[in-house]
Design an enzyme around this catalytic site. Structure first.
Site, PDB file in Angstrom:
ATOM      1  CB  CYS A  26       1.618   1.034   4.292  1.00 21.65           C
ATOM      2  SG  CYS A  26      -0.122   0.810   4.656  1.00 21.65           S
TER       3      CYS A  26
ATOM      4  CB  CYS B  41      -0.899  -0.050   1.233  1.00 19.19           C
ATOM      5  SG  CYS B  41      -1.505   1.539   1.753  1.00 19.19           S
TER       6      CYS B  41
END
Ligand code: FAD
Length: 439
Positions: free
Chosen positions: A45, A42
């Site tokens: 992230c 992600c």
């Protein structure tokens, strides 16, 4: 701090936690734990990992300072709760949040041996963490070998040999891996699918099964004429058809995830239908672990679906989805909103969908809307930490891939939408699917 996957290494001053060691490590621990839950693919992230490392560096060496019971574990999920999105996600803000939580904790049900933290709240934050906590009794440093023992969770992107590929083709191995990840990992966090969630999943499976099966039939006629083999991994199409039939035949309002997994893993194997037991990225390979992979393949899957639905507009007849103006996009929108592991991405996508998806009325519009939206995301993410230098994010298709897609008007670059549409139909069409590396 802990987490799982490949954004962090043993060299970082934190403990890497996986499904096997999360509970044993934090349950009944004498320390307060800050646990970050994340997806290694992600973008948010990846971007946030530098903050998390800086925070870990900042508090490293403080060790167990405040014995807490299991239920007192302090989870600071970067994308899930506690840490608000936006500028506030700086180290300073997260540190302040940690202090607040520890202070509140100690005020309410502080274990006896946990020192009171209130008197120090006026001290400078950095001092609070690095000096005060270090001076507390019983402070120990967690050894790096202990951290190493806890081990890293495999995210399916181990150091595999590089697979050569051609950027002008779409690899069925990527599409299969998308479904593999979606069914075996993304869905797994939902213990039971029920109500609206179950409907979203059913619609997704129906869409994939119907559109790919229909285009397989039409392409088979075409390629049979050419005397070539049909290129699409037939067993995956069959699997989605079987899954779809099974889901539709069940009048249940609730289906445990385990039952879906059981079907995918066991029942279908008996009839010779199976989904690859591993992730095999080809066009979605990252130049290092943690880059590309699943989100890349999910974009590709939906591009394939918009293009193949455009090629076979009757594919969804009788499925219950045919009444929607832009069924592929609407199913995608609902899937991303409900299941996609990157919640921040889901929010962005939802904003874009709310702004303009209702203007999409034809299959051609669907193809172009998704292309345009994907390019907006590419532009936004260019130069971010999730940008793979070997496959940089840029307006796509490049002039090298599609010279006719690019035009100039009064000295300014403009897209030729007609040529982009023709290119997308070719690129994501069934005859451009390459089965190399597929099971
Ligand atoms: P990707 O952007 O994933 O592209 C995959 C492949 O698609 C490319 O290699 C190329 O072959 C092809 N392609 C590229 N552009 C286009 C286009 N315009 N039309 C058709 N095909 C194209 N990450 C974030 O950090 N923030 C977000 O808000 C975010 N939103 C997302 C929303 C969705 C719905 C999805 C599926 C992903 C999102 N992501 C987001 C992830 C991000 O877009 C990338 O997928 C990820 O960073 C991997 O990038 P990549 O370099 O592999 O290429």
């Amino acid at each position: 701090a802990g987490g799982s996957g490949r954004l962090y290494s043993e060299e970082d001053p934190l403990v890497i936690l996986g499904s096997s060691n999360l509970k044993p490590t934090v349950t009944n621990s004498s320390s307060a734990w800050l646990v970050q839950f994340y997806s290694s693919w992600c973008g948010h992230c990846i971007q946030y990992s530098s903050t998390w490392k800086a925070l870990a560096q900042d508090v490293k060496g403080t060790g167990p300072h405040c014995p807490v019971r299991a239920r007192s574990v302090v989870p600071l999920g970067a994308n899930r709760f506690c840490v608000p999105p936006g500028a506030d996600r700086e180290v300073r803000s997260v540190r302040q949040l940690m202090i607040n939580i520890l202070q509140n904790h100690s005020r309410t049900d502080r274990p006896q041996s946990c020192p009171p933290l209130e008197p120090y709240s006026e001290k400078p934050l950095r001092f609070f963490f690095s000096s005060l906590l270090r001076s507390l009794p019983g402070v120990q440093r967690r050894s790096s070998s202990e951290a190493a023992q806890t081990g890293a969770l495999q995210d399916g992107r181990t150091s595999e040999p590089w697979r050569d590929f051609d950027r002008s083709q779409v690899y069925t191995a990527d599409l299969e891996s998308a479904l593999h990840y979606l069914l075996r990992v993304e869905l797994a966090v939902h213990g039971t699918l029920d109500g609206a969630e179950l409907k979203v999943f059913k619609d997704f499976v129906t869409l994939v099964a119907k559109v790919t099966a229909e285009s397989r039939t039409s392409i088979r006629l075409e390629v049979d004429l050419l005397g070539l083999l049909y290129p699409v991994g037939g067993s995956v199409v069959k699997l989605m058809e079987t899954l779809s039939d099974w889901l539709l035949s069940l009048p249940l309002q609730q289906i445990p995830y385990q039952a879906i997994l059981d079907l995918v893993d066991n029942k279908m194997k008996i009839s010779g239908v199976f989904l690859g037991a591993e992730l095999r990225w080809v066009g979605c390979q990252g130049s290092r672990p943690g880059l590309r992979g699943y989100p890349c393949s999910l974009w590709m899957l939906f591009h394939v679906l918009t293009v193949q639905h455009d090629a076979t507009p009757t594919a969804l007849d009788g499925s219950g989805l045919e009444g929607e103006a832009a069924p592929v996009l609407q199913v995608m929108r609902r899937y991303i909103r409900t299941f996609f592991g990157c919640k921040e991405c889901g929010r962005h996508f939802e904003q874009a969908a709310a702004a303009s998806m209702d203007q999409v009325t034809t299959q051609e519009d669907e193809v172009l809307w998704l292309w345009n939206q994907h390019n907006r995301v590419n532009t936004r993410l260019a130069g971010s930490l999730s940008d793979d230098p070997v496959s940089p994010k840029a307006p796509w298709p490049s002039p090298a891939l599609c010279p006719a897609c690019h035009e100039e008007s009064n000295g300014v670059h403009v897209w030729s939408h007609a040529n982009v549409l023709a290119f997308l139909r070719r690129h994501y069409g069934a005859s451009n699917l390459n089965p190399r590396y597929s099971l």
